[in-house]
Design an enzyme around this catalytic site. Structure first.
Site, PDB file in Angstrom:
ATOM      1  N   PHE A   6      -3.985  -6.885  -0.855  1.00  0.00           N
ATOM      2  CA  PHE A   6      -4.051  -8.344  -0.886  1.00  0.00           C
ATOM      3  C   PHE A   6      -3.023  -8.881   0.095  1.00  0.00           C
ATOM      4  CE2 PHE A   6      -2.858 -12.597  -2.132  1.00  0.00           C
ATOM      5  CZ  PHE A   6      -4.100 -13.214  -2.196  1.00  0.00           C
ATOM      6  N   ASP A  91       4.067  -5.869   4.335  1.00  0.00           N
ATOM      7  CA  ASP A  91       3.877  -7.159   3.677  1.00  0.00           C
ATOM      8  C   ASP A  91       4.748  -7.167   2.422  1.00  0.00           C
ATOM      9  OD1 ASP A  91       3.078  -9.316   2.149  1.00  0.00           O
ATOM     10  OD2 ASP A  91       0.942  -9.062   2.561  1.00  0.00           O
ATOM     11  N   LYS A 120       6.820 -16.913  -0.061  1.00  0.00           N
ATOM     12  CA  LYS A 120       6.973 -17.251  -1.478  1.00  0.00           C
ATOM     13  C   LYS A 120       8.444 -17.367  -1.865  1.00  0.00           C
ATOM     14  CE  LYS A 120       2.526 -15.208  -2.782  1.00  0.00           C
ATOM     15  NZ  LYS A 120       1.773 -16.468  -2.779  1.00  0.00           N
TER      16      LYS A 120
END
Length: 268
Positions: A6, A91, A120
């Site tokens: 993801f 990531d 985030k």
């Protein structure tokens, strides 16, 4: 790229996603990606050829259910990328910035990637902020004015991000995630055999597989929401626990107690 990844939901990203919910109805897809199994360094080596630019992975797969790779996986990818002159891109948007007990999850395996993808937590829960971080020999291929973003690098977001980096430099949150994460995982593992099938993860990040007889992950997440505990369901029967890094041991105990009650209430 790794299967069950993801990395987001933009068109190029979903081009190599296994998530049909994200892919269905969108396109055309961007070509050129080769998905291989996560955790299988030999499969990655077989997929690399003279046209390969980079290997992109999550050091710990988040949406897949907090999947921690074998200990030799990231070191072998690092060695492969060095040998083939290929970039290793990590990531760390979900796994990084002290979540797993280290500033970056890659540090658990002593690996430094060529590129970090951050976001985030970089905004400290105050503003949306993301960053691509690399040495100048990588990012130097982009020159001023060649790439930009309407929401990138505004003064407030940059100030918040700089503050987050200075807070991480102290090591306080890495220590909290390590110590409190150990407590969280011990408590969650105590529920194995009582509605929980397996617990995975590092630091303040846990993937919990639910006994299908008790219902879906979505069902349990809604029961927990009614009790004041917010978790993310994924993969049908998995819950992801990611408490804030300022959580206390008492709050962890309360949350796991609520979870135990929700499991008991779901037994047929």
């Amino acid at each position: 790229v790794a299967r069950n990844n993801f990395h987001g939901r933009t068109t190029t990203i979903i081009s190599f996603s296994d998530d049909e919910t994200a892919r269905r109805g969108f396109g055309p897809y961007t070509p050129g990606f080769r998905p291989v199994p996560f955790g299988d360094a030999a499969a990655a080596a077989d997929a690399v050829d003279e046209r390969t630019v980079a290997i992109l992975i999550e050091p710990i797969q988040g949406e897949a259910g907090i999947i921690v790779p074998p200990d030799d996986y990231l070191p072998r990818l690092r060695e492969l990328c060095n040998q083939r002159n290929v970039l290793l891109i990590a990531d760390e948007i979900q796994a990084g910035l002290a979540r797993t007990g280290r500033t970056f999850a890659c540090e658990h395996w002593g690996v430094v990637p060529d590129v970090y993808l951050l976001g985030k937590a970089l905004g400290g829960g105050v503003v949306p902020l993301s960053a691509v971080v690399a040495d100048s020999d990588v990012l130097g291929v982009l020159h001023p004015g060649e790439h930009g973003s309407t929401f990138g690098g505004n003064p407030l977001a940059a100030a918040v991000g700089s503050t987050v980096v200075s807070m991480l430099r102290r090591g306080e949150y890495q220590t909290r995630s390590t110590e409190l994460g150990r407590h969280l995982h011990n408590r969650l593992r105590g529920l194995i055999g009582h509605g929980v099938v397996a617990v995975r993860g590092l630091g303040l990040w846990a993937g919990v597989d639910i006994d299908p007889a008790l219902g879906t992950g979505k069902h349990l997440s809604m029961k927990l929401a009614e009790r004041g505990v917010l978790v993310k369901d994924t993969q049908g029967a998995t819950l992801r626990f990611a408490p804030p890094l300022v959580v206390t041991a008492e709050e962890i105990d309360w949350a796991v107690d609520q979870f135990a009650d929700a499991l008991a209430d779901s037994r047929p």
